[in-house]
Design a protein around this motif. Structure first.
Motif, PDB file in Angstrom:
ATOM      1  N   GLY A  17       0.776  -1.161  -0.176  1.00 55.11           N
ATOM      2  CA  GLY A  17       0.107   0.050  -0.028  1.00 55.11           C
ATOM      3  C   GLY A  17       0.909   1.278   0.045  1.00 55.11           C
ATOM      4  N   MET A  18       2.139   1.123  -0.309  1.00 55.10           N
ATOM      5  CA  MET A  18       2.916   2.434  -0.209  1.00 55.10           C
ATOM      6  C   MET A  18       2.635   3.251  -1.420  1.00 55.10           C
ATOM      7  SD  MET A  18       4.319   2.237   2.608  1.00 55.10           S
ATOM      8  CE  MET A  18       2.929   1.810   3.080  1.00 55.10           C
ATOM      9  N   ASP A  19       2.535   4.529  -1.284  1.00 57.72           N
ATOM     10  CA  ASP A  19       2.104   5.415  -2.233  1.00 57.72           C
ATOM     11  C   ASP A  19       3.285   5.950  -3.041  1.00 57.72           C
ATOM     12  OD1 ASP A  19      -0.658   6.105  -1.897  1.00 57.72           O
ATOM     13  OD2 ASP A  19       0.347   6.546   0.162  1.00 57.72           O
ATOM     14  N   ILE A  20       4.662   6.160  -2.374  1.00 60.38           N
ATOM     15  CA  ILE A  20       5.915   6.511  -2.968  1.00 60.38           C
ATOM     16  C   ILE A  20       6.874   5.515  -2.443  1.00 60.38           C
ATOM     17  CG2 ILE A  20       7.278   8.568  -2.863  1.00 60.38           C
ATOM     18  CD1 ILE A  20       4.669   9.878  -1.472  1.00 60.38           C
ATOM     19  N   ILE A  21       7.752   5.150  -3.450  1.00 60.55           N
ATOM     20  CA  ILE A  21       8.996   4.421  -3.277  1.00 60.55           C
ATOM     21  C   ILE A  21      10.079   5.354  -3.298  1.00 60.55           C
ATOM     22  CG2 ILE A  21      10.363   2.408  -3.677  1.00 60.55           C
ATOM     23  CD1 ILE A  21       7.415   1.779  -2.608  1.00 60.55           C
ATOM     24  N   ALA A  22      10.839   5.407  -2.296  1.00 60.01           N
ATOM     25  CA  ALA A  22      12.081   6.363  -2.047  1.00 60.01           C
ATOM     26  C   ALA A  22      13.359   5.440  -2.008  1.00 60.01           C
ATOM     27  CB  ALA A  22      12.296   7.037  -1.108  1.00 60.01           C
ATOM     28  N   ILE A  23      14.093   5.693  -3.249  1.00 56.70           N
ATOM     29  CA  ILE A  23      15.498   4.876  -3.334  1.00 56.70           C
ATOM     30  C   ILE A  23      16.442   5.805  -2.421  1.00 56.70           C
ATOM     31  CG2 ILE A  23      17.342   3.953  -4.797  1.00 56.70           C
ATOM     32  CD1 ILE A  23      14.334   2.734  -4.903  1.00 56.70           C
ATOM     33  N   VAL A  24      17.011   5.490  -1.422  1.00 64.98           N
ATOM     34  CA  VAL A  24      17.833   6.018  -0.520  1.00 64.98           C
ATOM     35  C   VAL A  24      19.302   5.852  -0.642  1.00 64.98           C
ATOM     36  CG1 VAL A  24      18.136   7.095   1.816  1.00 64.98           C
ATOM     37  CG2 VAL A  24      15.849   6.132   0.913  1.00 64.98           C
ATOM     38  N   ASP A  25      19.962   6.649  -1.289  1.00 62.48           N
ATOM     39  CA  ASP A  25      21.380   6.160  -1.451  1.00 62.48           C
ATOM     40  C   ASP A  25      22.379   7.361  -1.226  1.00 62.48           C
ATOM     41  OD1 ASP A  25      23.586   4.943  -2.621  1.00 62.48           O
ATOM     42  OD2 ASP A  25      22.330   4.018  -4.146  1.00 62.48           O
ATOM     43  N   PRO A  26      22.918   7.458   0.034  1.00 59.45           N
ATOM     44  CA  PRO A  26      23.784   8.502   0.408  1.00 59.45           C
ATOM     45  C   PRO A  26      25.076   8.701  -0.224  1.00 59.45           C
ATOM     46  CG  PRO A  26      23.330   6.615   2.211  1.00 59.45           C
ATOM     47  CD  PRO A  26      22.416   6.379   1.040  1.00 59.45           C
ATOM     48  N   LEU A  27      25.596   7.420  -0.766  1.00 63.97           N
ATOM     49  CA  LEU A  27      26.846   7.478  -1.203  1.00 63.97           C
ATOM     50  C   LEU A  27      26.923   8.247  -2.815  1.00 63.97           C
ATOM     51  CD1 LEU A  27      28.576   4.003  -0.330  1.00 63.97           C
ATOM     52  CD2 LEU A  27      28.777   6.283   0.529  1.00 63.97           C
ATOM     53  N   VAL A  28      25.604   8.551  -3.210  1.00 60.66           N
ATOM     54  CA  VAL A  28      25.666   9.253  -4.756  1.00 60.66           C
ATOM     55  C   VAL A  28      26.529  10.554  -4.440  1.00 60.66           C
ATOM     56  CG1 VAL A  28      24.357  10.450  -6.295  1.00 60.66           C
ATOM     57  CG2 VAL A  28      23.592   8.119  -5.562  1.00 60.66           C
ATOM     58  N   SER A  29      26.324  11.078  -3.427  1.00 62.63           N
ATOM     59  CA  SER A  29      27.061  12.418  -3.242  1.00 62.63           C
ATOM     60  C   SER A  29      28.836  12.204  -3.012  1.00 62.63           C
ATOM     61  CB  SER A  29      26.813  13.090  -1.904  1.00 62.63           C
ATOM     62  OG  SER A  29      27.018  12.407  -0.872  1.00 62.63           O
ATOM     63  N   GLN A  30      29.180  11.009  -2.932  1.00 63.08           N
ATOM     64  CA  GLN A  30      30.547  10.664  -2.795  1.00 63.08           C
ATOM     65  C   GLN A  30      31.482  10.260  -4.147  1.00 63.08           C
ATOM     66  OE1 GLN A  30      31.830  11.498   0.319  1.00 63.08           O
ATOM     67  NE2 GLN A  30      29.727  12.403   0.530  1.00 63.08           N
ATOM     68  N   VAL A  31      30.410  10.128  -5.146  1.00 64.40           N
ATOM     69  CA  VAL A  31      31.188   9.805  -6.439  1.00 64.40           C
ATOM     70  C   VAL A  31      30.982  10.850  -7.431  1.00 64.40           C
ATOM     71  CG1 VAL A  31      30.741   7.147  -5.935  1.00 64.40           C
ATOM     72  CG2 VAL A  31      29.168   8.485  -7.258  1.00 64.40           C
ATOM     73  N   SER A  32      31.816  10.672  -8.470  1.00 61.83           N
ATOM     74  CA  SER A  32      31.742  11.836  -9.597  1.00 61.83           C
ATOM     75  C   SER A  32      30.528  11.690 -10.423  1.00 61.83           C
ATOM     76  CB  SER A  32      32.864  11.793 -10.267  1.00 61.83           C
ATOM     77  OG  SER A  32      32.959  10.608 -11.058  1.00 61.83           O
ATOM     78  N   SER A  33      30.100  12.836 -10.838  1.00 66.27           N
ATOM     79  CA  SER A  33      28.947  12.892 -11.806  1.00 66.27           C
ATOM     80  C   SER A  33      29.147  11.759 -13.086  1.00 66.27           C
ATOM     81  CB  SER A  33      28.637  14.157 -12.305  1.00 66.27           C
ATOM     82  OG  SER A  33      29.668  14.809 -13.129  1.00 66.27           O
ATOM     83  N   SER A  34      30.679  11.978 -13.400  1.00 68.47           N
ATOM     84  CA  SER A  34      31.100  11.163 -14.666  1.00 68.47           C
ATOM     85  C   SER A  34      30.901   9.391 -14.316  1.00 68.47           C
ATOM     86  CB  SER A  34      32.415  11.554 -15.174  1.00 68.47           C
ATOM     87  OG  SER A  34      33.273  11.173 -13.897  1.00 68.47           O
ATOM     88  N   HIS A  35      31.144   9.130 -13.053  1.00 69.45           N
ATOM     89  CA  HIS A  35      31.062   7.733 -12.493  1.00 69.45           C
ATOM     90  C   HIS A  35      29.406   7.425 -12.503  1.00 69.45           C
ATOM     91  CE1 HIS A  35      35.152   7.531 -10.553  1.00 69.45           C
ATOM     92  NE2 HIS A  35      35.134   6.718 -11.610  1.00 69.45           N
ATOM     93  N   ILE A  36      28.751   8.286 -12.393  1.00 70.41           N
ATOM     94  CA  ILE A  36      27.072   7.909 -12.358  1.00 70.41           C
ATOM     95  C   ILE A  36      26.866   7.816 -14.098  1.00 70.41           C
ATOM     96  CG2 ILE A  36      25.033   8.803 -11.946  1.00 70.41           C
ATOM     97  CD1 ILE A  36      26.116  10.463  -9.766  1.00 70.41           C
TER      98      ILE A  36
END
Length: 312
Positions: A187-206
């Motif tokens: 019954g969840m309305d919103i699914i949140a993908i919680v990824d704190p490490l995204v801020s620790q890698v470069s945008s080019s790696h993403i």
């Protein structure tokens, strides 16, 4: 109704006359009823009681059910270290000594680990407050989950073994999809993908090796008719655009991010942004008026469409 306000905002239908409010209470929910973090994350009755207190005290338009990024890691073989006032942390990493085939691990089932507890509370909370409050199901994002499994060697792999990184990320995306499936069914309305490490890698790696996993997850959530959100911690200023390119319906950022500037980027991609009352200054050391003033000042500096007010 608060739920309608939030969902309309997330669907791009808000007229911006009111802003939705989503407090991320986390284990603070247990604190409100005098429970430790471990108690509230291992006892369904205590968690449910605490969430009802959050709903009563903070009158949210939306709220998460559980904020614990170690649920999936624990199921996949990581040992946890528990604390009184915080969610547990990962103590061991099953692939730390060897880059094993990710598919040697088994995808979580609804009966594994603490998933039955979470699903039970989700169903109960949906019945109790789900008509007027949108509910978030949170799952540990594929990058952070991959680092839980592989340990610090994962960051060496990003330089030396990019194909392995992509394979591990793809498996972790499938874990996220399974969790999303169970949470949407509960019954969840919103699914949140919680990824704190995204801020620790470069945008080019993403862009080069990480984004396919996120795209895969958000595509699945969309196919189920649910709404997605991408949570990131830390200073993710340089990663915001790449996050938008993965296709979430919304992004929630930390206090380190200039929300006004970040919203200029998210607006270009038609992505809703949420944030970012400072936790370590205004909320921790300030009073009620300080928090109100922060929000008023923020509203004066930012466009009000596609915006959710939340803590960082």
């Amino acid at each position: 109704m608060g739920k309608e306000l939030l969902l309309n905002t997330l669907r791009g239908k808000s007229d911006a006359k009111e802003l939705p409010w989503v407090p991320f209470a986390g284990v603070h929910a247990g604190f409100l009823k005098g429970y430790t973090a471990k108690e509230v994350l291992t006892d369904s009755d205590k968690l449910y009681e605490s969430l009802l207190e959050v709903h009563k005290l903070y009158t949210p338009d939306g709220m998460p059910v559980v904020f614990d990024l170690q649920i999936e890691a624990e199921i996949l073989g990581c040992e946890l270290m528990w604390a009184k006032d915080n969610p547990p942390s990962v103590r061991t990493h099953p692939f730390e000594d060897e880059a094993k085939d990710p598919r040697s691990l088994t995808l979580p089932t609804p009966e594994d680990g603490r998933i039955p507890l979470v699903l039970d509370v989700m169903r109960r909370l949906k019945k109790a407050v789900g008509d007027d409050t949108a509910l978030y199901g949170l799952t540990c994002g594929p990058l952070t989950l991959a680092s839980h499994i592989r340990g610090s060697e994962f960051f060496m792999d990003m330089c030396e073994e990019p194909e392995y990184v992509e394979a591990l990320m793809d498996f972790c995306a499938d874990v996220n999809i399974k969790m999303a499936e169970y949470y949407i069914d509960a019954g969840m309305d919103i699914i949140a993908i919680v990824d704190p490490l995204v801020s620790q890698v470069s945008s080019s790696h993403i862009e080069d090796m990480l984004s396919p996993a996120f795209i895969k997850i958000f595509d699945y959530i969309r196919s189920r008719g649910a709404i997605s959100s991408f949570f990131v911690c830390g200073n993710a200023t340089s990663q915001i655009e790449e996050m938008c390119k993965t296709g979430p319906d919304s992004i929630s950022v930390d206090e380190n991010v200039d929300l006004v500037e970040a919203k200029k980027i998210t607006d270009r991609y038609n992505v809703v942004i949420g944030g970012n009352i400072p936790l370590t200054t205004t909320m921790l050391f300030g009073n009620q008026k300080d928090n109100m003033k922060y929000v008023v000042d923020l509203i004066d500096r930012i466009t009000l469409d596609k915006l959710i007010i939340s803590p960082g």
